[in-house]
Design a protein around this motif. Structure first.
Motif, PDB file in Angstrom:
ATOM      1  N   GLN A  86      -9.200  11.956  33.982  1.00 39.69           N
ATOM      2  CA  GLN A  86     -10.359  12.520  34.517  1.00 39.69           C
ATOM      3  C   GLN A  86     -11.019  11.377  35.413  1.00 39.69           C
ATOM      4  O   GLN A  86     -11.555  11.729  36.597  1.00 39.69           O
ATOM      5  N   GLU A  87     -10.778   9.998  35.154  1.00 36.86           N
ATOM      6  CA  GLU A  87     -11.606   9.044  35.813  1.00 36.86           C
ATOM      7  C   GLU A  87     -10.687   8.331  36.675  1.00 36.86           C
ATOM      8  O   GLU A  87     -10.724   7.671  37.548  1.00 36.86           O
ATOM      9  N   ASN A  88      -9.136   8.628  36.472  1.00 44.26           N
ATOM     10  CA  ASN A  88      -8.151   7.830  36.952  1.00 44.26           C
ATOM     11  C   ASN A  88      -7.293   8.548  38.078  1.00 44.26           C
ATOM     12  O   ASN A  88      -6.775   9.549  37.519  1.00 44.26           O
ATOM     13  N   PRO A  89      -6.884   8.283  39.357  1.00 45.46           N
ATOM     14  CA  PRO A  89      -5.823   9.177  40.107  1.00 45.46           C
ATOM     15  C   PRO A  89      -4.736   9.194  39.220  1.00 45.46           C
ATOM     16  O   PRO A  89      -4.152   8.184  38.591  1.00 45.46           O
ATOM     17  N   PHE A  91      -4.180  20.628  46.846  1.00 42.53           N
ATOM     18  CA  PHE A  91      -5.299  21.182  46.184  1.00 42.53           C
ATOM     19  C   PHE A  91      -6.427  20.359  45.920  1.00 42.53           C
ATOM     20  O   PHE A  91      -7.165  20.937  44.952  1.00 42.53           O
ATOM     21  N   SER A  92      -6.499  19.214  46.209  1.00 40.85           N
ATOM     22  CA  SER A  92      -7.599  18.457  46.231  1.00 40.85           C
ATOM     23  C   SER A  92      -7.859  18.050  44.804  1.00 40.85           C
ATOM     24  O   SER A  92      -8.971  18.074  44.285  1.00 40.85           O
ATOM     25  N   ALA A  93      -6.766  17.716  43.871  1.00 38.76           N
ATOM     26  CA  ALA A  93      -7.065  17.665  42.433  1.00 38.76           C
ATOM     27  C   ALA A  93      -6.212  16.279  42.153  1.00 38.76           C
ATOM     28  O   ALA A  93      -5.296  15.749  42.569  1.00 38.76           O
ATOM     29  N   ARG A  94      -6.647  15.827  40.821  1.00 38.36           N
ATOM     30  CA  ARG A  94      -5.798  14.738  40.337  1.00 38.36           C
ATOM     31  C   ARG A  94      -4.644  15.171  39.456  1.00 38.36           C
ATOM     32  O   ARG A  94      -4.000  14.551  39.078  1.00 38.36           O
ATOM     33  N   ALA A  95      -4.821  16.374  38.897  1.00 39.42           N
ATOM     34  CA  ALA A  95      -3.780  16.962  37.912  1.00 39.42           C
ATOM     35  C   ALA A  95      -3.568  18.358  37.706  1.00 39.42           C
ATOM     36  O   ALA A  95      -4.839  18.880  38.056  1.00 39.42           O
ATOM     37  N   ALA A  96      -2.630  18.979  37.364  1.00 37.06           N
ATOM     38  CA  ALA A  96      -2.308  20.322  37.252  1.00 37.06           C
ATOM     39  C   ALA A  96      -2.119  20.399  35.886  1.00 37.06           C
ATOM     40  O   ALA A  96      -1.888  19.521  34.994  1.00 37.06           O
TER      41      ALA A  96
END
Length: 419
Positions: free
Chosen positions: A22-25, A70-75
């Motif tokens: 959640q905190e790291n790309p 999706f402008s997200a870091r994880a699916a």
């Protein structure tokens, strides 16, 4: 004692590590931030063991949308919806920061319609199911018992998206619970079963029963916690070989250390029928009935790490729900961890993390014969035991399209070759 210590360390590492996402790309499989998103979206047939850069056997790549879009870091989780009015097919994919809706009807033109943002902070775990043209979304966000709750989204709104991608709002927000790891829906009865909630709540992290027959007005109707925390579950209207329970609503919970079977027909008086365990248990994760409801196919998420095995899939004989027994085990060709698995006909579709999706032929399951029928590997650089690659798979579209959520690379749409 050593085994218990190793298990504890692995579980703590896994859950703390996932939370750190959640905190790291999110890095791709090469450890380079963002490189894993550079993927062509065009059709790629499975030719000589490859569909473009992706190893495959018997499955073509129809299309792909990279995570960055999706402008997200994880699916994370994925589910599907078919609009029976228009015939269009949609992917509903969980992200760390919300739920994405994608029109996959034309695989040459996948359309990212928009996102329903998370009800609270970003989170590694999100789960989605569908009932009566509505999506029901929960998240295990580690931020308190009064956190995310259950979002309800009317999927018919996707018919009229003029300028995608849009930011959507929920049509209803159920706050009778906070965090939740999963949601299960029995579409026959119109009840949702939210599991993996706060372990200190009224049902000890077990199942919260919610009446969703009126989707925008969910109503709590009790729960079941006598067997403890449920990580995942399946609930069916039972029509299997054990005639003692014909027509009953049967709950099968993957409860971390065992599988439990309960009769939840009477919401005021749910009753455990039986429980079972198995050898080399590490983390009882998720399972699914065969269509005749005789066998239950289970994945243990940490046995590959703890015991050094290749991917292991367990099959239990549920002919007698009061006395379930281990029927057989299938060992895959690689050491990747198994995650979610679903049955369609005589095939079992397994989300196999770094090994992509693996499709098992279970037509010979009575004779304990299970063989790999094909695969599509969205994570081409490694098949080792790690928490990258495919989170989940949805194989239930009538068109034969299969949607896949890859933690690092986003959405994949695949289909059997020559089908």
């Amino acid at each position: 004692m050593k085994r218990s210590i190793v298990l504890l360390v692995v579980i703590l590492f896994y859950f703390s590590g996932c939370s750190n996402d959640q905190e790291n790309p999110v890095a791709d499989d090469n450890g380079i931030e963002g490189e894993g998103n550079q993927v062509e979206t065009a059709f790629k047939p499975c030719d000589n063991g490859k569909a473009g850069e992706y190893p495959c056997e018997g499955f073509d790549l129809l299309g792909q949308i990279p995570l960055a879009d999706f402008s997200a870091r994880a699916a994370n989780d994925i589910w599907g919806w078919t609009d029976v009015t228009t015939g269009k097919e949609y992917a509903l994919m969980g992200l760390d920061n919300g739920t994405a809706f994608i029109d996959i009807s034309d695989t040459e033109n996948l359309i990212y319609l928009g996102k329903l943002p998370t009800a609270t902070v970003s989170d590694t775990w999100r789960d989605i199911k569908v009932h009566q043209d509505h999506a029901f979304v929960v998240a295990d966000n580690n931020s308190g018992d009064d956190a995310h709750g259950m979002q309800v989204f009317d999927l018919t709104r996707l018919r009229d998206v003029a300028n995608p991608p849009q930011t959507f709002d929920a049509d209803a927000h159920y706050t009778g619970l906070g965090r939740a790891h999963n949601i299960v829906i029995n579409e026959d009865t119109g009840f949702a079963y939210v599991v993996g909630t706060n372990r200190g709540d009224a049902f000890q992290g077990g199942a919260h029963f919610i009446d969703i027959q009126d989707p925008k007005n969910p109503v709590p109707v009790g729960g079941y916690g006598a067997s403890g925390y449920s990580h995942d579950a399946q609930v069916v209207t039972y029509n299997g070989p054990d005639t003692d329970y014909t027509g009953s609503e049967i709950y099968i919970g993957a409860n971390e250390t065992n599988v439990i079977i309960a009769d939840v027909t009477d919401k005021d008086n749910p009753v455990e029928i039986s429980s079972l365990s198995y050898g080399n248990r590490a983390y009882t994760h998720q399972g699914w009935f065969t269509e005749d409801q005789r066998y239950f196919i289970l994945g243990d998420e940490l046995d590959e790490i703890n015991f050094g095995t290749n991917t292991r899939t367990l099959v239990f004989d549920f002919t007698d729900l009061d006395n379930p027994v281990l029927h057989t085990e299938y060992t895959g060709p690689v050491s990747a961890i198994d995650h979610n698995g679903y049955v369609k006909g005589d095939e079992y579709y397994l989300a196999n993390y770094t090994a992509g999706i693996r499709v098992l032929d279970i037509s010979g399951i009575d004779a304990k014969s299970i063989v790999q029928a094909g695969f599509f590997d969205t994570f081409p650089t490694s098949n080792t035991a790690g928490f990258n690659g495919v989170w989940s798979v949805y194989p239930y579209f009538e068109s034969g399209k299969i949607i896949v959520s890859d933690i690092n690379r986003g959405l994949f749409v695949v289909k059997k070759s020559n089908s």
